[in-house]
Motif scaffolding. Structure first.
Motif, PDB file in Angstrom:
ATOM      1  N   ALA A 114     -55.398  17.733 -21.653  1.00 22.14           N
ATOM      2  CA  ALA A 114     -55.436  17.581 -20.194  1.00 22.14           C
ATOM      3  C   ALA A 114     -54.022  17.418 -19.645  1.00 22.14           C
ATOM      4  O   ALA A 114     -53.693  17.937 -18.584  1.00 22.14           O
ATOM      5  N   VAL A 115     -53.189  16.724 -20.406  1.00 24.42           N
ATOM      6  CA  VAL A 115     -51.827  16.466 -19.939  1.00 24.42           C
ATOM      7  C   VAL A 115     -51.007  17.763 -19.902  1.00 24.42           C
ATOM      8  O   VAL A 115     -50.369  18.075 -18.898  1.00 24.42           O
ATOM      9  N   ALA A 118     -52.435  20.078 -17.180  1.00 23.77           N
ATOM     10  CA  ALA A 118     -51.998  19.671 -15.839  1.00 23.77           C
ATOM     11  C   ALA A 118     -50.552  20.101 -15.619  1.00 23.77           C
ATOM     12  O   ALA A 118     -50.205  20.639 -14.570  1.00 23.77           O
ATOM     13  N   LEU A 137     -43.812  11.931 -25.494  1.00 22.25           N
ATOM     14  CA  LEU A 137     -45.073  11.390 -26.005  1.00 22.25           C
ATOM     15  C   LEU A 137     -45.128  11.466 -27.527  1.00 22.25           C
ATOM     16  O   LEU A 137     -45.816  10.680 -28.176  1.00 22.25           O
ATOM     17  N   PRO A 211     -41.922   5.371 -25.155  1.00 25.52           N
ATOM     18  CA  PRO A 211     -41.867   5.255 -23.694  1.00 25.52           C
ATOM     19  C   PRO A 211     -42.688   4.051 -23.209  1.00 25.52           C
ATOM     20  O   PRO A 211     -43.727   3.754 -23.773  1.00 25.52           O
ATOM     21  N   GLY A 213     -44.543   3.578 -20.678  1.00 29.60           N
ATOM     22  CA  GLY A 213     -45.913   3.912 -20.272  1.00 29.60           C
ATOM     23  C   GLY A 213     -46.866   3.939 -21.454  1.00 29.60           C
ATOM     24  O   GLY A 213     -48.019   3.539 -21.352  1.00 29.60           O
ATOM     25  N   VAL A 216     -47.593   0.348 -22.656  1.00 32.36           N
ATOM     26  CA  VAL A 216     -48.605  -0.248 -21.792  1.00 32.36           C
ATOM     27  C   VAL A 216     -49.987   0.223 -22.204  1.00 32.36           C
ATOM     28  O   VAL A 216     -50.917  -0.559 -22.357  1.00 32.36           O
TER      29      VAL A 216
ATOM     30  N   ILE B  85     -57.259  18.054 -12.148  1.00 30.45           N
ATOM     31  CA  ILE B  85     -58.284  18.292 -13.171  1.00 30.45           C
ATOM     32  C   ILE B  85     -59.073  17.039 -13.501  1.00 30.45           C
ATOM     33  O   ILE B  85     -58.702  15.936 -13.126  1.00 30.45           O
ATOM     34  N   GLU B  87     -59.845  15.340 -16.377  1.00 35.92           N
ATOM     35  CA  GLU B  87     -59.299  14.249 -17.182  1.00 35.92           C
ATOM     36  C   GLU B  87     -58.023  13.705 -16.551  1.00 35.92           C
ATOM     37  O   GLU B  87     -57.305  12.925 -17.151  1.00 35.92           O
ATOM     38  N   ILE B  88     -57.765  14.198 -15.329  1.00 37.84           N
ATOM     39  CA  ILE B  88     -56.655  13.744 -14.511  1.00 37.84           C
ATOM     40  C   ILE B  88     -55.330  14.264 -15.040  1.00 37.84           C
ATOM     41  O   ILE B  88     -54.544  14.830 -14.308  1.00 37.84           O
ATOM     42  N   GLY B  89     -55.085  14.061 -16.343  1.00 39.83           N
ATOM     43  CA  GLY B  89     -53.859  14.629 -16.911  1.00 39.83           C
ATOM     44  C   GLY B  89     -52.591  14.039 -16.338  1.00 39.83           C
ATOM     45  O   GLY B  89     -51.575  14.715 -16.219  1.00 39.83           O
ATOM     46  N   LEU B  90     -52.629  12.776 -15.963  1.00 38.04           N
ATOM     47  CA  LEU B  90     -51.380  12.123 -15.562  1.00 38.04           C
ATOM     48  C   LEU B  90     -50.499  12.007 -16.793  1.00 38.04           C
ATOM     49  O   LEU B  90     -50.996  11.822 -17.897  1.00 38.04           O
ATOM     50  N   PHE B  91     -49.185  12.093 -16.595  1.00 38.67           N
ATOM     51  CA  PHE B  91     -48.278  11.961 -17.722  1.00 38.67           C
ATOM     52  C   PHE B  91     -48.126  10.476 -18.044  1.00 38.67           C
ATOM     53  O   PHE B  91     -47.570   9.727 -17.230  1.00 38.67           O
ATOM     54  N   PRO B  92     -48.604  10.024 -19.207  1.00 36.87           N
ATOM     55  CA  PRO B  92     -48.617   8.584 -19.485  1.00 36.87           C
ATOM     56  C   PRO B  92     -47.223   7.985 -19.612  1.00 36.87           C
ATOM     57  O   PRO B  92     -47.052   6.784 -19.464  1.00 36.87           O
ATOM     58  N   ASN B  93     -46.213   8.833 -19.877  1.00 35.13           N
ATOM     59  CA  ASN B  93     -44.848   8.311 -20.050  1.00 35.13           C
ATOM     60  C   ASN B  93     -44.102   8.207 -18.727  1.00 35.13           C
ATOM     61  O   ASN B  93     -42.993   7.713 -18.691  1.00 35.13           O
ATOM     62  N   LYS B  94     -44.726   8.679 -17.641  1.00 30.87           N
ATOM     63  CA  LYS B  94     -44.055   8.637 -16.347  1.00 30.87           C
ATOM     64  C   LYS B  94     -44.752   7.628 -15.428  1.00 30.87           C
ATOM     65  O   LYS B  94     -45.957   7.433 -15.528  1.00 30.87           O
ATOM     66  N   VAL B 102     -43.742  15.349  -9.583  1.00 27.35           N
ATOM     67  CA  VAL B 102     -43.476  16.447 -10.516  1.00 27.35           C
ATOM     68  C   VAL B 102     -43.155  17.767  -9.807  1.00 27.35           C
ATOM     69  O   VAL B 102     -42.102  18.365 -10.034  1.00 27.35           O
ATOM     70  N   TYR B 136     -47.477   2.330 -14.535  1.00 23.47           N
ATOM     71  CA  TYR B 136     -47.794   3.457 -15.394  1.00 23.47           C
ATOM     72  C   TYR B 136     -49.283   3.752 -15.309  1.00 23.47           C
ATOM     73  O   TYR B 136     -50.079   2.851 -15.009  1.00 23.47           O
ATOM     74  N   ALA B 138     -51.615   3.982 -17.346  1.00 15.81           N
ATOM     75  CA  ALA B 138     -52.523   3.137 -18.128  1.00 15.81           C
ATOM     76  C   ALA B 138     -52.839   1.818 -17.431  1.00 15.81           C
ATOM     77  O   ALA B 138     -53.802   1.148 -17.767  1.00 15.81           O
ATOM     78  N   ARG B 152     -50.865  13.879  -6.479  1.00 17.56           N
ATOM     79  CA  ARG B 152     -49.955  14.772  -7.183  1.00 17.56           C
ATOM     80  C   ARG B 152     -50.239  16.231  -6.832  1.00 17.56           C
ATOM     81  O   ARG B 152     -49.326  17.031  -6.650  1.00 17.56           O
TER      82      ARG B 152
END
Lengths: 222, 380
Positions: A114-115, A118, A137, A211, A213, A216, B85, B87-94, B102, B136, B138, B152
């Motif tokens: 998904a990431v 996107a 990641l 990272p 994020g 967390v 989308i 599952e959202i697909g957010l970047f977990p590291n950002k 973005v 973040y 999460a 976004r």
């Protein structure tokens, strides 16, 4: 006690050999990284290549280190490098490939689809996606691969003393030929100690480069 | 405007070829929300992903405002189209702010402009930027994450928004809420939205039009009302379900059918026996008691029969009131729940503006299906 005496009496030499050991392992790790990480990333884009590359790295791993030194000896001897540090570094680079390539490959593939979907859907090109999302990641897992390689190579580098590479293995090999027990134990203990320290340091590094994020996220899931 | 012409997508080749999308043509008008609806594997997601070239066309053409999408660089095309989308697909590291930023960053906006835009979008999607900007993904709930996903998608103010089951992974209560928020936002922004869903309720609620797919073919492309009242074939009828009359009710607002001038209105100070006489003469079974424009409750013939004095003490209060914009499905449910045939309709201030009865609802359903019969008659 007598081992400690041996070490303190030969402090200068022990320090030099330790430095030499670190140098061999460190330089081979850097080279292995430069080859292995891009290769690991590359094969995530070319799946048919992936199996072949991973199999090759796997085969390399199964060759006993003494045998590998033996194989390389005549080849490198042609160029005048049959003995010494160069064959040792080459062997260590080859051994490191499996953990580094495999971890990089798995880490990139484990980025949630998904990431990446996107990211692509928003108009990130491959390189940008790799740099901004996939690599950050994947970093913790890639580093875990480096850690495995480093610890493993510290052990294998000890054997490289037999082909004149130097390092702490010298204490063991000379100790054996002279049946000098304290010398053998000093070498063995120092190699083990080095491995434990490097392992610990890499574990800290792993946490440090993860990272925020992701940290967390892990706390939430744990 | 997005135009799909004879769009076909085949995966694999030779014997293993699977046709995911078979000769689909449809036109999406600017500013409309079109729901691509159907069971899984029907081709709805493929259609969406062909639009921003995440999948490549096998045959046919897709044009956006007259321009063939194959003539545009895929990466540039995607930067101009919002994408959200499931599952959202957010970047977990950002951080949240970095996630929203973005596309503006890809487009090379200045930092100042990006920061302003991010804050604006977070406000717009009901997330206080002061709280959420530096968090973040999460650290956010599913619903909040999805709001960030929408923010976004809207970041670079694209004309077109592609949404792939965007609210599918959220619990039902939050989903309702976020759907309402999105509709409010859409009423202001008027984006062209292509929205994939497998949920008929969501489709009816969100869509200006619904494109119903089955096995890679477009079966019916119509307004939600038309899909419900005039299903083209058995598949459509089955898909919308046996309760389609109830679903039609979901599309009609109370304000459209309510009785704005009921005759059986009473005041608190009216005398019981006068009221009884009045109601008997008009053949009313009950009367609605108002107090300063607000509905207090009702009295019936039976409760008044042996009483004297003002009706104030005899009033039975309404357990619920109906707002003008409530859909009839909710109203009917209230009627069933409280065993009342008539409910009072109030405006935003709580002032009485009319009544809605079970008979009104029944008439509304009948009318929407009479329309259907008439229209079918014209077609033949």
């Amino acid at each position: 006690m007598s081992t400690l005496c041996f070490i303190s009496e030969n402090m200068e030499r022990v320090l030099y050999l330790t430095w030499e050991h670190i140098w061999i392992v460190g330089s081979s790790l850097v080279i292995a990284m430069i080859i292995g990480i891009p290769l690991g990333v590359l094969i995530t884009r070319h799946k048919n290549l992936a199996q072949r590359v991973l199999n090759t790295a796997n085969v390399l791993m199964t060759i006993p280190s003494i045998a590998l030194f033996g194989i390389m000896l005549p080849i490198l001897a042609v160029m005048g490098f049959g003995l010494g540090k160069l064959p040792a570094v080459i062997a260590l680079v080859l051994y490191s490939q499996l953990p580094i390539i495999r971890n990089t490959y798995t880490a990139i593939l484990n980025v949630p689809p998904a990431v990446t979907d996107a990211g692509r859907g928003m108009g990130m090109n491959r390189w940008r996606l790799l740099r901004e999302v996939e690599i950050p990641l994947a970093v913790p897992v890639i580093l875990a691969g480096l850690r495995t390689a480093a610890v493993m190579n510290i052990g294998i580098a000890a054997i490289a003393a037999y082909i004149g590479a130097g390092g702490l293995g010298v204490l063991i090999s000379q100790g054996i030929s002279r049946t000098y027990e304290e010398m053998i134990i000093a070498g063995a203990v120092l190699v083990s100690l080095l491995a434990i320290i490097v392992d610990g340091a890499m574990a800290l590094l792993e946490r440090w480069v993860t990272p925020r994020g992701l940290q967390v996220q892990r706390r939430q899931n744990g | 405007m997005i135009r799909y012409e004879s769009v076909t997508k085949v995966y694999g080749n030779g014997k293993d070829a699977v046709t995911a999308l078979d000769n689909v043509s449809l036109e999406i008008q600017a500013g409309e929300v079109v729901i691509l609806l159907g069971p899984s594997g029907c081709g709805k997601t493929t259609t969406l992903r062909l639009t921003n070239r995440l999948e490549t066309l096998t045959r046919g053409t897709i044009t956006i405002n007259g321009q063939d999408i194959m003539q545009v660089d895929a990466v540039k095309l995607r930067q101009k189209i919002g994408y959200v989308i499931q599952e959202i697909g957010l970047f977990p590291n950002k951080t949240i702010a970095e996630n929203v930023a973005v596309v503006p960053k890809l487009l090379g906006w200045s930092e100042e402009r990006i920061r302003e835009r991010v804050d604006e979008l977070l406000w717009m999607t009901n997330l206080d930027p002061r709280t959420y900007r530096d968090r973040y993904p999460a650290e956010l709930s599913g619903g909040q994450q999805q709001r960030v996903g929408v923010a976004r998608g809207l970041a670079a103010d694209p004309n077109i928004l592609l949404m792939d089951e965007p609210f599918g992974a959220i619990d039902p209560i939050n989903r309702e809420q976020i759907q309402d928020e999105f509709l409010r936002l859409q009423a202001k922004l008027k984006k062209t939205v292509v929205f994939v869903s497998h949920d008929i309720h969501e489709a009816i609620k969100m869509g200006d039009r619904i494109a119903l797919f089955d096995k890679g073919r477009l079966i019916q492309y119509d307004t939600p009302e038309a899909i419900l009242t005039q299903p083209k074939n058995k598949f459509v009828a089955d898909f919308v379900g046996a309760d389609r009359a109830l679903k039609v009710l979901g599309l009609i607002r109370t304000g459209d059918i309510m009785n704005r001038s009921p005759k059986n209105l009473l005041r608190m100070t009216d005398q019981a026996q006068d009221v009884l006489k009045f109601m008997d003469s008009k053949k009313f079974h009950y009367g609605i008691v108002l107090n300063g424009g607000k509905p207090m409750g009702y009295v019936t013939n039976r409760t008044l029969k042996y009483e004297q004095g003002p009706i104030r003490d005899l009033v039975e209060t309404y357990p619920c009131l109906v707002e003008e914009k409530r859909n009839l499905r909710d109203v009917l449910s209230m009627m069933l729940m409280y065993n009342l045939m008539t409910l009072c309709v109030v405006d935003d201030n709580g002032d009485f503006i009319g009544t809605v009865s079970y008979n009104d609802i029944q008439k509304a359903i009948k009318e929407s299906y009479t329309d259907e019969a008439e229209r079918n008659g014209e077609g033949e």
